[in-house]
Design an enzyme around this catalytic site. Structure first.
Site, PDB file in Angstrom:
ATOM      1  N   HIS A 123      31.126  32.037 -71.880  1.00 20.27           N
ATOM      2  CA  HIS A 123      30.023  33.098 -72.100  1.00 20.27           C
ATOM      3  C   HIS A 123      30.598  34.637 -71.302  1.00 20.27           C
ATOM      4  CE1 HIS A 123      26.268  30.845 -73.107  1.00 20.27           C
ATOM      5  NE2 HIS A 123      27.309  30.239 -73.662  1.00 20.27           N
ATOM      6  N   ASP A 124      31.133  34.337 -69.997  1.00 19.03           N
ATOM      7  CA  ASP A 124      31.577  35.510 -69.299  1.00 19.03           C
ATOM      8  C   ASP A 124      32.786  36.248 -70.165  1.00 19.03           C
ATOM      9  OD1 ASP A 124      29.772  35.387 -67.726  1.00 19.03           O
ATOM     10  OD2 ASP A 124      30.875  34.099 -66.065  1.00 19.03           O
ATOM     11  N   VAL A 148      31.107  37.962 -73.527  1.00 20.02           N
ATOM     12  CA  VAL A 148      30.194  39.083 -73.618  1.00 20.02           C
ATOM     13  C   VAL A 148      30.202  39.887 -72.186  1.00 20.02           C
ATOM     14  CG1 VAL A 148      27.879  39.837 -73.398  1.00 20.02           C
ATOM     15  CG2 VAL A 148      28.574  37.909 -74.709  1.00 20.02           C
ATOM     16  N   PRO A 180      27.718  32.175 -80.217  1.00 23.00           N
ATOM     17  CA  PRO A 180      27.519  31.017 -81.250  1.00 23.00           C
ATOM     18  C   PRO A 180      26.432  30.453 -80.913  1.00 23.00           C
ATOM     19  CG  PRO A 180      29.790  31.270 -80.979  1.00 23.00           C
ATOM     20  CD  PRO A 180      29.191  32.088 -79.881  1.00 23.00           C
ATOM     21  N   HIS A 202      33.718  20.661 -76.338  1.00 25.30           N
ATOM     22  CA  HIS A 202      32.508  19.676 -76.315  1.00 25.30           C
ATOM     23  C   HIS A 202      32.904  18.163 -76.490  1.00 25.30           C
ATOM     24  CE1 HIS A 202      29.629  23.185 -78.587  1.00 25.30           C
ATOM     25  NE2 HIS A 202      29.973  23.398 -77.167  1.00 25.30           N
ATOM     26  N   THR A 203      33.977  17.993 -76.245  1.00 26.98           N
ATOM     27  CA  THR A 203      34.402  16.404 -75.916  1.00 26.98           C
ATOM     28  C   THR A 203      33.873  16.061 -74.601  1.00 26.98           C
ATOM     29  OG1 THR A 203      36.193  14.876 -75.658  1.00 26.98           O
ATOM     30  CG2 THR A 203      36.430  16.894 -74.649  1.00 26.98           C
ATOM     31  N   ASP A 227      29.520  14.184 -77.021  1.00 26.20           N
ATOM     32  CA  ASP A 227      30.656  13.060 -77.513  1.00 26.20           C
ATOM     33  C   ASP A 227      30.145  11.800 -77.106  1.00 26.20           C
ATOM     34  OD1 ASP A 227      32.543  11.456 -78.073  1.00 26.20           O
ATOM     35  OD2 ASP A 227      34.050  12.202 -76.790  1.00 26.20           O
ATOM     36  N   ASP A 273      39.283  14.528 -74.034  1.00 27.95           N
ATOM     37  CA  ASP A 273      40.080  14.002 -74.942  1.00 27.95           C
ATOM     38  C   ASP A 273      39.924  14.497 -76.449  1.00 27.95           C
ATOM     39  OD1 ASP A 273      37.742  12.332 -76.025  1.00 27.95           O
ATOM     40  OD2 ASP A 273      38.157  10.781 -74.619  1.00 27.95           O
TER      41      ASP A 273
END
Length: 258
Positions: free
Chosen positions: A67-68, A71, A100, A130-131, A178, A186
Site C-alpha cells: 500500500h505504501d 500510493v 486493486p 496471498h499464500t 490459503d 510457500d
C-alpha cells in the site's frame, strides 16, 4: 500483544534512524553500513518476535509495504533496501484508484501494476503473498455464492460456513487466503488457483484462461522460482517513486505529519 501500527512504527524508525541527519539525495544500498550497522539485525529480530506473538503480522507488513509503495499517502513509506521518506500529504482518492480491489479484473490488474513499472510476472509473483493472511467475508461473499464455473464447489461450500449470504451479516468474519498452509509462505497459493480455489476473484483471474495462466503454472511447479521472483518483485516495488532530497520528511511520530 504488539499492534500492527506500533510494530510498523518501530520497523520504519529503525530503517530511517540515520536519515534524521542531513543526507545526500542519492540512494545507496550501503547507507546504513556505518551509521547504523545493526539496523537490519535489530529489525529482523523485532519482526520475528512480533510474528511469533501474532501470526497475521507477517501478512500485515507485506500488505503495508504494498500500500505504501503504490500510493504516495500520509502513512510511512519504505523500501526493502533502505527505507523511504514519508509523504507530507494524504490522498484518499489516489488510494482508492491505485489499490486493486477483490473484484478487479485481470486487464485492470495488469494496467495498475504496469502503471507503476511492474510487469505481469511481477504482478503474479507479488499476488503470491496471498499464500499467507486472511480476508474478510465481505470481500469474497459474492464469489462463493455466485455458483460460477471458476470456483470449486467444495471450496465454496466450506467458505460459506463462516460467511453468511445476507449482506451485512458476518462481514468481518475471516477466512485464510490459503486454506492448505495458511501460515506458511510457500507456493500453495498457485496450486489453489489451478484447482479453482482462489478466495478472492482478483486471485482467481490470474488463472482463468488468460495471459497469466502460464506464470501461475510455473510457480505451482517451481517454488524456488516463485521465491526468487517474489523477492525481486518486492525490491522493484520498493523502488517506486521514492522521495529524495528535500522531498517528504522523516516523521517523528509515524501516524502524524511533523
Amino acid at each position: 500483544m504488539v499492534s500492527r501500527l506500533s510494530l510498523a512504527c518501530v520497523v520504519f524508525s529503525l530503517f530511517l534512524i540515520s536519515s534524521c541527519f542531513p543526507s545526500q539525495a542519492q540512494l545507496s544500498s550501503n547507507f546504513y553500513d556505518s551509521t547504523c550497522p545493526n539496523a537490519l539485525t535489530t529489525i529482523r529480530t523485532a519482526i520475528r518476535r512480533a510474528v511469533s506473538s501474532e501470526r497475521r503480522m507477517a501478512a500485515s507488513l507485506i500488505r503495508l509495504h504494498f500500500h505504501d509503495c503504490f500510493v504516495q499517502v500520509g502513512g510511512p513509506s519504505w523500501t526493502v533496501r533502505l527505507g523511504r521518506r514519508d509523504s507530507t500529504t494524504a490522498s484518499r482518492s489516489l488510494a482508492d484508484s491505485d489499490i486493486p480491489r477483490a473484484t478487479t479484473s485481470l486487464v485492470n490488474l495488469i494496467g495498475m501494476f504496469g502503471g507503476k513499472g511492474l510487469s505481469e510476472r511481477d504482478m503474479v509473483a507479488l499476488s503470491g503473498s496471498h499464500t499467507i493472511g486472511q480476508a474478510r467475508c465481505v470481500t469474497f461473499r459474492g464469489r462463493i455464492y455466485d455458483n460460477s464455473s471458476d470456483i470449486d464447489a467444495g471450496f465454496a461450500s466450506t467458505r460459506r460456513r463462516n460467511c453468511p449470504s445476507a449482506s451485512g451479516n458476518g462481514n468481518n468474519n475471516l477466512a485464510p487466503l490459503d486454506l492448505v498452509t495458511p501460515n506458511s509462505f510457500d507456493n500453495n497459493y498457485f496450486r489453489n488457483l489451478i484447482q479453482r480455489r482462489g478466495l478472492l476473484q482478483s486471485d482467481q483471474v490470474l488463472f482463468s484462461g488468460q495471459s497469466t495462466d502460464s506464470i501461475v503454472t510455473e510457480y505451482s511447479r517451481n517454488p524456488s522460482l516463485f521465491s526468487s521472483d517474489f523477492a525481486a518483485a518486492m525490491l522493484r516495488m520498493g523502488d517506486i517513486e521514492p522521495l529524495t532530497g528535500s522531498q517528504g520528511e522523516i516523521r517523528r511520530v509515524c501516524s502524524v505529519v511533523n
